[in-house]
Scaffold this motif. Sequence first.
Motif, PDB file in Angstrom:
ATOM      1  N   ASN A   1     -40.342 -47.637  -3.452  1.00 53.01           N
ATOM      2  CA  ASN A   1     -40.144 -46.957  -4.745  1.00 53.01           C
ATOM      3  C   ASN A   1     -40.620 -45.505  -4.709  1.00 53.01           C
ATOM      4  OD1 ASN A   1     -39.120 -49.326  -5.842  1.00 53.01           O
ATOM      5  ND2 ASN A   1     -41.140 -50.009  -6.495  1.00 53.01           N
ATOM      6  N   SER A   2     -40.187 -44.777  -3.716  1.00 49.66           N
ATOM      7  CA  SER A   2     -40.490 -43.347  -3.508  1.00 49.66           C
ATOM      8  C   SER A   2     -41.942 -43.063  -3.140  1.00 49.66           C
ATOM      9  CB  SER A   2     -40.068 -42.495  -4.721  1.00 49.66           C
ATOM     10  OG  SER A   2     -40.995 -42.616  -5.782  1.00 49.66           O
ATOM     11  N   ILE A   3     -42.766 -44.073  -2.990  1.00 45.94           N
ATOM     12  CA  ILE A   3     -44.137 -43.885  -2.508  1.00 45.94           C
ATOM     13  C   ILE A   3     -44.142 -44.202  -1.022  1.00 45.94           C
ATOM     14  CG2 ILE A   3     -46.561 -44.613  -2.662  1.00 45.94           C
ATOM     15  CD1 ILE A   3     -45.696 -43.249  -5.185  1.00 45.94           C
ATOM     16  N   GLU A   4     -44.629 -43.246  -0.228  1.00 46.35           N
ATOM     17  CA  GLU A   4     -44.715 -43.465   1.215  1.00 46.35           C
ATOM     18  C   GLU A   4     -46.080 -44.046   1.553  1.00 46.35           C
ATOM     19  OE1 GLU A   4     -42.545 -40.277   3.718  1.00 46.35           O
ATOM     20  OE2 GLU A   4     -43.330 -39.224   1.944  1.00 46.35           O
ATOM     21  N   PHE A   5     -46.071 -45.018   2.452  1.00 52.80           N
ATOM     22  CA  PHE A   5     -47.294 -45.680   2.881  1.00 52.80           C
ATOM     23  C   PHE A   5     -47.460 -45.536   4.390  1.00 52.80           C
ATOM     24  CE2 PHE A   5     -46.296 -47.832  -1.067  1.00 52.80           C
ATOM     25  CZ  PHE A   5     -47.536 -47.939  -1.667  1.00 52.80           C
ATOM     26  N   ILE A   6     -48.710 -45.461   4.803  1.00 52.22           N
ATOM     27  CA  ILE A   6     -49.061 -45.448   6.230  1.00 52.22           C
ATOM     28  C   ILE A   6     -49.839 -46.729   6.509  1.00 52.22           C
ATOM     29  CG2 ILE A   6     -50.396 -44.293   8.045  1.00 52.22           C
ATOM     30  CD1 ILE A   6     -50.012 -41.683   6.490  1.00 52.22           C
TER      31      ILE A   6
ATOM     32  N   HIS B   1     -58.308 -39.633   6.203  1.00 53.92           N
ATOM     33  CA  HIS B   1     -59.326 -38.951   7.019  1.00 53.92           C
ATOM     34  C   HIS B   1     -60.526 -39.876   7.268  1.00 53.92           C
ATOM     35  CE1 HIS B   1     -61.751 -35.724   8.645  1.00 53.92           C
ATOM     36  NE2 HIS B   1     -62.702 -36.008   7.773  1.00 53.92           N
ATOM     37  N   LEU B   2     -60.952 -40.575   6.231  1.00 56.05           N
ATOM     38  CA  LEU B   2     -62.073 -41.510   6.360  1.00 56.05           C
ATOM     39  C   LEU B   2     -61.735 -42.608   7.362  1.00 56.05           C
ATOM     40  CD1 LEU B   2     -64.830 -42.663   5.351  1.00 56.05           C
ATOM     41  CD2 LEU B   2     -63.501 -43.910   3.619  1.00 56.05           C
ATOM     42  N   TYR B   3     -60.561 -43.200   7.234  1.00 55.91           N
ATOM     43  CA  TYR B   3     -60.175 -44.289   8.126  1.00 55.91           C
ATOM     44  C   TYR B   3     -60.091 -43.814   9.574  1.00 55.91           C
ATOM     45  CZ  TYR B   3     -58.856 -46.364   3.623  1.00 55.91           C
ATOM     46  OH  TYR B   3     -58.856 -46.828   2.334  1.00 55.91           O
ATOM     47  N   GLU B   4     -59.581 -42.610   9.781  1.00 51.20           N
ATOM     48  CA  GLU B   4     -59.493 -42.061  11.139  1.00 51.20           C
ATOM     49  C   GLU B   4     -60.889 -41.859  11.734  1.00 51.20           C
ATOM     50  OE1 GLU B   4     -55.196 -39.748  10.948  1.00 51.20           O
ATOM     51  OE2 GLU B   4     -56.998 -38.642  10.378  1.00 51.20           O
ATOM     52  N   LYS B   5     -61.858 -41.473  10.906  1.00 49.07           N
ATOM     53  CA  LYS B   5     -63.237 -41.323  11.385  1.00 49.07           C
ATOM     54  C   LYS B   5     -63.793 -42.640  11.914  1.00 49.07           C
ATOM     55  CE  LYS B   5     -66.132 -39.630   8.471  1.00 49.07           C
ATOM     56  NZ  LYS B   5     -66.952 -39.014   7.434  1.00 49.07           N
ATOM     57  N   PHE B   6     -63.288 -43.738  11.398  1.00 48.41           N
ATOM     58  CA  PHE B   6     -63.758 -45.065  11.808  1.00 48.41           C
ATOM     59  C   PHE B   6     -62.879 -45.695  12.891  1.00 48.41           C
ATOM     60  CE2 PHE B   6     -66.271 -44.523   8.051  1.00 48.41           C
ATOM     61  CZ  PHE B   6     -67.431 -45.216   8.322  1.00 48.41           C
ATOM     62  N   GLY B   7     -62.006 -44.899  13.494  1.00 52.08           N
ATOM     63  CA  GLY B   7     -61.225 -45.381  14.626  1.00 52.08           C
ATOM     64  C   GLY B   7     -59.886 -46.000  14.291  1.00 52.08           C
ATOM     65  N   PHE B   8     -59.456 -45.911  13.046  1.00 54.09           N
ATOM     66  CA  PHE B   8     -58.127 -46.409  12.697  1.00 54.09           C
ATOM     67  C   PHE B   8     -57.079 -45.397  13.150  1.00 54.09           C
ATOM     68  CE2 PHE B   8     -60.642 -49.098  10.060  1.00 54.09           C
ATOM     69  CZ  PHE B   8     -59.871 -50.231   9.807  1.00 54.09           C
ATOM     70  N   VAL B   9     -55.971 -45.901  13.653  1.00 58.05           N
ATOM     71  CA  VAL B   9     -54.862 -45.040  14.089  1.00 58.05           C
ATOM     72  C   VAL B   9     -53.609 -45.426  13.318  1.00 58.05           C
ATOM     73  CG1 VAL B   9     -55.808 -44.615  16.395  1.00 58.05           C
ATOM     74  CG2 VAL B   9     -54.298 -46.555  16.027  1.00 58.05           C
ATOM     75  N   ARG B  10     -52.743 -44.434  13.162  1.00 59.63           N
ATOM     76  CA  ARG B  10     -51.484 -44.680  12.454  1.00 59.63           C
ATOM     77  C   ARG B  10     -50.607 -45.589  13.299  1.00 59.63           C
ATOM     78  NH1 ARG B  10     -50.399 -39.628   8.842  1.00 59.63           N
ATOM     79  NH2 ARG B  10     -52.511 -38.805   8.726  1.00 59.63           N
ATOM     80  N   PHE B  11     -50.081 -46.600  12.659  1.00 59.77           N
ATOM     81  CA  PHE B  11     -49.272 -47.604  13.333  1.00 59.77           C
ATOM     82  C   PHE B  11     -47.804 -47.458  12.945  1.00 59.77           C
ATOM     83  CE2 PHE B  11     -47.686 -52.116  13.119  1.00 59.77           C
ATOM     84  CZ  PHE B  11     -47.566 -52.313  14.475  1.00 59.77           C
TER      85      PHE B  11
ATOM     86  N   LYS C   1     -49.552 -42.433   1.522  1.00 62.95           N
ATOM     87  CA  LYS C   1     -49.541 -41.266   2.409  1.00 62.95           C
ATOM     88  C   LYS C   1     -50.179 -40.029   1.768  1.00 62.95           C
ATOM     89  CE  LYS C   1     -46.478 -38.913   5.645  1.00 62.95           C
ATOM     90  NZ  LYS C   1     -45.110 -38.905   6.221  1.00 62.95           N
ATOM     91  N   PHE C   2     -50.125 -39.919   0.446  1.00 62.37           N
ATOM     92  CA  PHE C   2     -50.717 -38.760  -0.225  1.00 62.37           C
ATOM     93  C   PHE C   2     -52.245 -38.815  -0.238  1.00 62.37           C
ATOM     94  CE2 PHE C   2     -50.429 -41.788  -3.758  1.00 62.37           C
ATOM     95  CZ  PHE C   2     -51.700 -41.688  -4.296  1.00 62.37           C
ATOM     96  N   ASN C   3     -52.838 -39.961   0.067  1.00 59.91           N
ATOM     97  CA  ASN C   3     -54.282 -40.145  -0.048  1.00 59.91           C
ATOM     98  C   ASN C   3     -54.981 -39.620   1.216  1.00 59.91           C
ATOM     99  OD1 ASN C   3     -56.877 -40.939  -0.600  1.00 59.91           O
ATOM    100  ND2 ASN C   3     -56.311 -42.978  -1.320  1.00 59.91           N
TER     101      ASN C   3
END
Length: 158
Positions: free
Chosen positions: A146-151, A130-140, A123-125
């Motif tokens: 271990n305290s790292i959040e992932f999208i 931003h790059l993935y969203e430019k290519f049409g990826f949406v958050r699912f 999630k911090f990346n």
Amino acid sequence: MQQLSVGNMNMEFAKEILGWRYAAPYDFYNNELDTEALNEILDNPYYSVVNNSGELVGFFCIGQSAQVPSGSQFGTYSEEMIDIGIGMKPGLTGKGYGSTFFSFVLNHIQGENCIPIRLTVAKFNHRAIHLYEKFGFVRFMEFCNNSIEFIVMIKKDL
């Protein structure tokens, strides 16, 4: 960035990738060069991406190797999709090459498949998201390991 091509992973490239060092906060993606890490890269669907000089510029992996293992307990990977993971040489990151590199990888993967693509990103990346969203990826969905959040992001329109 020069013309890119995909190749099978080999020992030389695997060792180079495991030696890559990213600056904070991206140092989360740093790996250790050990037998277990080498086996992960060499025994699974990892592919090298090289320029026309034969220099390694990045890699991608597909399938279970692209998943964060703990994500399965949240049902993250229950739908049939192609999971992808990518990595670009640290010296090339943050210089505007991401779109060219990611577009190349996506075109390669989409050219062989017609099912939705899924990826998991820390999630911090924000640069990658931003790059993935430019290519049409949406958050699912999101999950924590271990305290790292992932999208988890998906691209359904191929």
